[in-house]
Structures are given as C-alpha cells and as structure tokens.
Motif scaffolding. Structure first.
Motif, PDB file in Angstrom:
ATOM      1  N   GLY A 104      40.054  49.822  16.479  1.00 22.97           N
ATOM      2  CA  GLY A 104      38.742  49.794  17.228  1.00 22.97           C
ATOM      3  C   GLY A 104      38.866  49.779  18.868  1.00 22.97           C
ATOM      4  N   VAL A 105      40.171  50.052  19.327  1.00 20.86           N
ATOM      5  CA  VAL A 105      40.423  50.216  20.384  1.00 20.86           C
ATOM      6  C   VAL A 105      40.804  51.673  20.729  1.00 20.86           C
ATOM      7  N   PRO A 106      39.792  52.628  21.201  1.00 20.16           N
ATOM      8  CA  PRO A 106      40.026  53.919  21.373  1.00 20.16           C
ATOM      9  C   PRO A 106      40.588  54.243  22.826  1.00 20.16           C
ATOM     10  N   ILE A 107      41.881  53.974  22.934  1.00 16.31           N
ATOM     11  CA  ILE A 107      42.537  54.404  24.376  1.00 16.31           C
ATOM     12  C   ILE A 107      43.833  55.442  23.862  1.00 16.31           C
ATOM     13  N   ASP A 108      43.823  56.441  24.729  1.00 18.93           N
ATOM     14  CA  ASP A 108      45.138  57.256  24.682  1.00 18.93           C
ATOM     15  C   ASP A 108      45.795  56.796  25.770  1.00 18.93           C
ATOM     16  N   LEU A 109      47.300  56.135  25.195  1.00 17.27           N
ATOM     17  CA  LEU A 109      48.237  55.477  26.136  1.00 17.27           C
ATOM     18  C   LEU A 109      49.075  56.672  27.010  1.00 17.27           C
ATOM     19  N   ALA A 110      48.545  58.096  26.614  1.00 19.65           N
ATOM     20  CA  ALA A 110      49.565  58.978  27.482  1.00 19.65           C
ATOM     21  C   ALA A 110      48.646  59.286  28.926  1.00 19.65           C
ATOM     22  N   GLN A 111      47.286  58.764  28.619  1.00 24.19           N
ATOM     23  CA  GLN A 111      46.364  59.127  29.871  1.00 24.19           C
ATOM     24  C   GLN A 111      46.392  57.867  30.858  1.00 24.19           C
ATOM     25  N   LEU A 112      46.859  56.705  30.473  1.00 23.89           N
ATOM     26  CA  LEU A 112      47.116  55.739  31.208  1.00 23.89           C
ATOM     27  C   LEU A 112      48.055  55.831  32.207  1.00 23.89           C
ATOM     28  N   LYS A 113      47.708  55.773  33.630  1.00 25.25           N
ATOM     29  CA  LYS A 113      48.431  55.918  34.791  1.00 25.25           C
ATOM     30  C   LYS A 113      48.417  54.653  35.591  1.00 25.25           C
ATOM     31  N   PRO A 114      49.560  54.505  36.457  1.00 23.98           N
ATOM     32  CA  PRO A 114      49.359  53.282  37.100  1.00 23.98           C
ATOM     33  C   PRO A 114      48.248  53.401  38.319  1.00 23.98           C
ATOM     34  N   GLN A 115      47.775  54.556  38.843  1.00 24.50           N
ATOM     35  CA  GLN A 115      46.731  54.686  39.756  1.00 24.50           C
ATOM     36  C   GLN A 115      45.463  54.079  39.308  1.00 24.50           C
ATOM     37  N   HIS A 116      45.315  54.454  37.648  1.00 21.75           N
ATOM     38  CA  HIS A 116      44.064  54.013  37.274  1.00 21.75           C
ATOM     39  C   HIS A 116      44.060  52.541  37.217  1.00 21.75           C
ATOM     40  N   LEU A 117      45.042  51.884  36.910  1.00 21.87           N
ATOM     41  CA  LEU A 117      44.898  50.337  37.004  1.00 21.87           C
ATOM     42  C   LEU A 117      44.690  50.010  38.453  1.00 21.87           C
ATOM     43  N   GLU A 118      44.985  50.581  39.441  1.00 25.69           N
ATOM     44  CA  GLU A 118      45.090  50.321  40.899  1.00 25.69           C
ATOM     45  C   GLU A 118      43.668  50.303  41.160  1.00 25.69           C
ATOM     46  N   ASP A 119      42.919  51.613  40.806  1.00 28.27           N
ATOM     47  CA  ASP A 119      41.599  51.801  40.994  1.00 28.27           C
ATOM     48  C   ASP A 119      40.636  50.871  40.468  1.00 28.27           C
ATOM     49  N   LEU A 120      41.067  50.295  39.182  1.00 35.56           N
ATOM     50  CA  LEU A 120      40.260  49.463  38.551  1.00 35.56           C
ATOM     51  C   LEU A 120      40.282  48.020  39.280  1.00 35.56           C
ATOM     52  N   ILE A 121      41.540  47.500  39.666  1.00 35.03           N
ATOM     53  CA  ILE A 121      41.620  46.524  40.406  1.00 35.03           C
ATOM     54  C   ILE A 121      41.244  46.563  41.814  1.00 35.03           C
ATOM     55  N   ASP A 122      40.902  47.452  42.339  1.00 32.92           N
ATOM     56  CA  ASP A 122      40.133  47.579  43.748  1.00 32.92           C
ATOM     57  C   ASP A 122      38.684  47.388  43.480  1.00 32.92           C
ATOM     58  N   GLN A 123      38.303  47.885  42.278  1.00 34.56           N
ATOM     59  CA  GLN A 123      36.827  47.783  42.008  1.00 34.56           C
ATOM     60  C   GLN A 123      36.652  46.536  41.551  1.00 34.56           C
ATOM     61  N   LEU A 124      37.385  45.721  40.846  1.00 36.27           N
ATOM     62  CA  LEU A 124      37.199  44.313  40.577  1.00 36.27           C
ATOM     63  C   LEU A 124      37.254  43.490  41.545  1.00 36.27           C
ATOM     64  N   ASP A 125      37.984  43.923  42.534  1.00 35.22           N
ATOM     65  CA  ASP A 125      38.256  42.840  43.469  1.00 35.22           C
ATOM     66  C   ASP A 125      36.839  42.883  44.274  1.00 35.22           C
ATOM     67  N   GLU A 126      36.038  43.943  44.441  1.00 35.50           N
ATOM     68  CA  GLU A 126      34.737  43.615  44.978  1.00 35.50           C
ATOM     69  C   GLU A 126      33.582  43.218  44.202  1.00 35.50           C
ATOM     70  N   VAL A 127      33.764  42.837  43.028  1.00 33.95           N
ATOM     71  CA  VAL A 127      32.861  42.402  41.949  1.00 33.95           C
ATOM     72  C   VAL A 127      33.181  41.120  41.301  1.00 33.95           C
ATOM     73  N   ASP A 128      32.223  40.296  41.302  1.00 34.98           N
ATOM     74  CA  ASP A 128      32.362  39.099  40.553  1.00 34.98           C
ATOM     75  C   ASP A 128      31.206  39.302  39.199  1.00 34.98           C
ATOM     76  N   ILE A 129      31.772  39.363  37.946  1.00 36.65           N
ATOM     77  CA  ILE A 129      30.651  39.453  37.019  1.00 36.65           C
ATOM     78  C   ILE A 129      30.586  38.087  36.503  1.00 36.65           C
ATOM     79  N   ASP A 130      29.283  37.799  36.200  1.00 36.66           N
ATOM     80  CA  ASP A 130      28.804  36.458  35.877  1.00 36.66           C
ATOM     81  C   ASP A 130      27.740  36.885  34.661  1.00 36.66           C
ATOM     82  N   VAL A 131      28.008  36.208  33.599  1.00 33.51           N
ATOM     83  CA  VAL A 131      27.010  36.110  32.588  1.00 33.51           C
ATOM     84  C   VAL A 131      26.569  34.882  32.272  1.00 33.51           C
TER      85      VAL A 131
END
Length: 143
Positions: A104-131
């Motif tokens: 149930g984890v539809p991910i392609d590891l061949a497409q995973l790049k360090p820049q993608h993770l850095e972009d995600l971290i940059d976006q998470l740094d700006e957002v607090d998710i509260d539920v």
C-alpha cells in the motif's frame, strides 16, 4: 554568550549532561540572544534538525484515560536514507517498488532524489500541522 556556550560544552565533555541536553541548552541561548540592531544583516534561518510528530489522545475504553506519542526523527537520518537509495541496483529497486506497492505504499525509489527531500523539509519548516478532534490532538512540524 560565548562563555555560556563554553560552559555547556565543558559539562558535555565531563559527562554531566547528554548531547541532547547540550543541544537544547545551546538552542535556548540562541533564542535569548537580543535582537540585532536595525540595519544589521539578518542571520540566515537555521536548518531544522528534527521532524516531530506529537499525538495526545484520550482513551474512552476505561484505561488510564490518555496516551501520548512523541516521535522525533533526525532529518539527517532521512537525508542519509535518500542518498542510500542511489546505491540500490536497478533490479532490486524494481522488486522493492513492487513490494512497497503490495503493502500500500505506491512510491518509486528510482524517482526519490535528495532535492525532493530538501524541498519537503523547507515546506514543513514553514507549516505546523495540527489536527484537533474531541479525542486527540496531532501535531507534525520541524524543529
């Protein structure tokens, strides 16, 4: 502040405090630093070090009444994991992707790049998710 930082590092070296405690003390010192005078160059924002997931829930099943989950994942671990995917042979990536998809984890590891993770971290740094719901509060953020 340099003297206080030196004292913290000395206590760490003597084994009086842990590395985690030293990090928290140094972070607290940095937060206490006075505002820079107008016209002074702004310090660049420090990179987040951890991804935090905090869950506070109440239990209506008659147990002790509440539970708390506090997960602190070092972002360096995630960064290293992304870099390690480049070492996986292409034949193995195909098999891993197929197993992940079956789970149930539809991910392609061949497409995973360090820049993608850095972009995600940059976006998470700006957002607090509260539920919030009547029984639980979930927070996801970088620190």
């Amino acid at each position: 502040m340099n003297e206080q930082r030196r004292q913290i590092l000395q206590m760490l070296g003597e084994g009086k405090i842990t590395a985690d405690e030293a990090e928290r003390l140094i972070d607290a010192l940095e937060r206490q630093q006075p505002e820079s005078p107008p016209g002074a160059a702004a310090r660049p924002k420090s990179r987040p070090k951890y991804l935090r997931v905090v869950v506070n829930a109440t239990d209506d099943s008659g147990g002790d009444g509440s539970s708390r989950i506090n997960i602190r994942v070092p972002l360096q671990l995630l960064r290293a994991g992304v870099r390690l995917t480049s070492l996986i042979p292409p034949q193995a990536i195909t098999k891993v992707n197929a197993e992940l998809a079956k789970s149930g984890v539809p991910i392609d590891l061949a497409q995973l790049k360090p820049q993608h993770l850095e972009d995600l971290i940059d976006q998470l740094d700006e957002v607090d998710i509260d539920v919030d719901d009547p029984d639980a509060k979930v927070q996801v953020f970088c620190e």
